[in-house]
Scaffold this motif. Structure first.
Motif, short mmCIF file in Angstrom:
data_model
loop_
_atom_site.label_atom_id
_atom_site.label_comp_id
_atom_site.label_asym_id
_atom_site.label_seq_id
_atom_site.Cartn_x
_atom_site.Cartn_y
_atom_site.Cartn_z
N GLU A 9 0.86 -1.18 0.00
CA GLU A 9 0.00 0.00 0.00
C GLU A 9 0.90 1.23 0.00
O GLU A 9 1.93 1.23 0.68
N GLN A 21 4.19 0.23 1.83
CA GLN A 21 4.28 -0.74 2.91
C GLN A 21 3.83 -2.09 2.39
O GLN A 21 2.75 -2.19 1.78
N ASN A 105 -0.33 6.18 11.03
CA ASN A 105 -0.99 4.88 10.99
C ASN A 105 -1.00 4.23 12.37
O ASN A 105 -2.00 3.62 12.78
N ASN A 109 -4.30 3.32 14.43
CA ASN A 109 -4.51 1.96 14.91
C ASN A 109 -4.78 1.93 16.40
O ASN A 109 -5.65 1.20 16.87
N MET B 1 -4.65 -0.43 7.84
CA MET B 1 -3.31 -0.86 7.42
C MET B 1 -2.56 -1.43 8.63
O MET B 1 -2.68 -0.90 9.73
N LYS B 2 -1.81 -2.50 8.40
CA LYS B 2 -1.07 -3.14 9.48
C LYS B 2 -0.08 -2.14 10.10
O LYS B 2 0.57 -1.39 9.37
N ASP B 3 0.03 -2.17 11.42
CA ASP B 3 0.91 -1.21 12.11
C ASP B 3 2.30 -1.84 12.29
O ASP B 3 2.61 -2.41 13.33
N LEU B 4 3.12 -1.72 11.25
CA LEU B 4 4.45 -2.35 11.29
C LEU B 4 5.35 -1.73 12.36
O LEU B 4 6.18 -2.41 12.95
N LEU B 7 4.66 -3.22 15.67
CA LEU B 7 5.07 -4.63 15.69
C LEU B 7 6.56 -4.71 15.96
O LEU B 7 7.07 -5.64 16.57
#
Lengths: 120, 174
Positions: A9, A21, A105, A109, B1-4, B7
């Motif tokens: 994305e 990403q 982001n 989240n 969106m994945k929270d890299l 992580l």
């Protein structure tokens, strides 16, 4: 070329490149100066710090021809960045924007995962 | 969106930077105390040499506690570069004055970290540094008590010999 298997994305784009990403491989792809490079999260942040640390003023002041550019070879990538002053500035703009989006982001989240009572 | 980002690390970048700066302060303290230990040894203050050697080890342990915390939380602890460690000191008393100044500086830094943790709502790190803040009460007390001995005993005659002998006995009961 970004990996065709990647589930990517777009994080941020400028006239000079983009950062994506990949949520499948948990990495970021940097598209810059006609090539793409994958970075693990930690490596991407270290790369940004390295680019931010380049002393552009010293490059401008120094009359030597070798001072017109700088070479950055990030670990764990096959890429060698040869950056002229305008490249450094363009790359900084791109990385700053991407980092802002990465942090945004995280904030989004965190807000989405909060239970209703913690918002009171 | 994945929270890299989360992580990878639970530490906010500002907190990671400030903790890495504190790792450097602790390493610097450890090196200064080692230099003081050497100077005391050279000047014949055996007990003080032992005292500073022990202090130096303690500061290194503090450094490692912070170092491991940064790594354990997913951050990147940086092994610090330590420069400008003096090899000579003006006097026996000035060594302890410098020690107190160093400890007060460390306390100030931890207060600053606590303030930053509250501002960024990082209560895990805030909790972690409570141990260091408590430790600073002892560190400052010991340095201040030793300095007071210089006034109580006096440096004339066998005064410095007497002070040196009493240094290992200074402790904080809490």
């Amino acid at each position: 070329m970004v990996c065709p298997l990647a589930n990517f994305e777009e994080l941020y784009r400028t006239d000079h490149g983009a950062v994506y990403q990949c949520s499948r491989q948990n990495c970021y792809w940097l598209e810059f100066a006609g090539d793409t490079t994958a970075f693990k999260v930690g490596d991407f942040l270290s790369f940004k710090k390295k680019i931010d640390a380049i002393d552009v003023s010293a490059m401008i002041i120094n009359p030597s021809r070798t001072a017109d550019f700088t070479i950055v070879m990030p670990f764990r990538t096959p890429r060698c960045f040869v950056l002229y002053i305008n490249d450094v500035l363009n790359l900084r703009e791109l990385l700053n924007g991407a980092k802002f989006m990465i942090e945004l982001n995280s904030v989004v989240n965190e807000c989405l995962k909060r239970t209703p009572h913690s918002l009171v | 969106m994945k929270d890299l980002l989360r992580l990878k690390t639970s530490l906010n970048e500002e907190i990671e930077n400030i903790l890495n700066a504190q790792i450097k302060v602790e390493a610097h303290s450890s090196s200064i105390y080692l230099a003081m230990s050497s100077w005391c040894d050279d000047q014949g203050y055996d007990f003080s040499a032992g005292f500073f050697a022990k202090q130096s080890e303690e500061e290194r342990k503090h450094m490692m506690k912070l170092f491991n915390y940064v790594n354990d939380r997913g951050g990147k602890a940086i092994s610090p570069e330590i420069v400008n460690i003096p090899a000579d000191f003006e006097s026996f008393r000035s060594v302890f004055e410098q020690m107190l100044e160093q400890e007060m500086y460390v306390t100030q830094q931890f207060n600053h970290i606590a303030e930053k943790c509250i501002k960024l709502k990082d209560f895990v790190t805030f909790q972690f540094i409570q141990w260091f803040l408590e430790e600073q009460i002892e560190e400052e007390y010991v340095a201040r008590r030793i300095l007071e001995m210089f006034d109580v005993i006096g440096e004339e005659g066998i005064g410095r010999w007497e002070i040196d002998k009493h240094i290992p006995k200074v402790s904080y009961e809490g």
